[in-house]
Design an enzyme around this catalytic site. Sequence first.
Site, mmCIF file in Angstrom:
data_model
loop_
_atom_site.group_PDB
_atom_site.id
_atom_site.type_symbol
_atom_site.label_atom_id
_atom_site.label_comp_id
_atom_site.label_asym_id
_atom_site.label_seq_id
_atom_site.Cartn_x
_atom_site.Cartn_y
_atom_site.Cartn_z
ATOM 1 C CB ALA A 88 -0.926 0.004 1.212
ATOM 2 C CE1 TYR A 89 5.640 5.452 2.614
ATOM 3 C CE2 TYR A 89 7.039 4.498 0.910
ATOM 4 C CZ TYR A 89 6.760 5.511 1.804
ATOM 5 O OH TYR A 89 7.601 6.596 1.886
ATOM 6 N N GLY A 90 3.870 1.820 -1.512
ATOM 7 C CA GLY A 90 4.327 2.112 -2.862
ATOM 8 C C GLY A 90 3.200 2.539 -3.776
#
Length: 250
Positions: free
Chosen positions: A150-152
């Site tokens: 989810a961060y990327g």
Amino acid sequence: AICPGGSRGIGKAVAIEYARQGATVILLGRTQRSLEGVYDEITDYGYPEPAILVADLGEPGSDGFKNIGASIAGEFERLDGILHNAADLGLLTPLESYDDLLWDHVMQVNLKAPLVVTQQCLPLLKAADYASIVFTTEASGRAAKGYWGAYGISKAALLHMAQMWAIEYAKTRIRVNVVDPGPCRTGLRLLSHPGMRMKTYPPPEAITTAYVKLMSDEVLHHNGEIFDARDWLDPERDDRTPEDMGESNS
């Protein structure tokens, strides 16, 4: 200038630098205590007194989150800039096993909150002679990297959203750009790369120049662009030794 994520890491370093340059900084974060620590540093230096705004960007239903724009408008007539730097790493794991609740939380903090904060602050930005919105991206948002979850994906979407804002406001006095700070000596980097020596990375204070340029009148010539902060690395604030820097390209 308002600095979501101004209580630690890059956000803190840039907020202090903005204050050193004479700006009144609005420190936005989740806890009063952490913000007060940055407040004390700024005032101890003799820089303009900052404001503190407590809001949890991960809780969209909270009063603090819903009233960010109104809270600022109650104290200030205009806003010259926003530095979006708050972020949640979530978990580095294959997409097939990513927890859905954690996914929603990371997307809320990293993507939806910058959208909503910007929307709430637009009337104040429009009241300035010129205004700058700066988003922060990261390598995993500029090119797909496995396991960054989810961060990327949120960083990739944030980059797209920033450039969309830039297009939509190209004919106004508001400029929107993106900074990639590169690997820095921050808590988030420690979480994502626990096996690396943190001294191999520059401290956040050494990469603030790009952020300052994008809050100055130089920003009038830039819109929808991506800046690599380490292209303006300040050697006087980079405390690494040659031995440290030998490992910094990992």
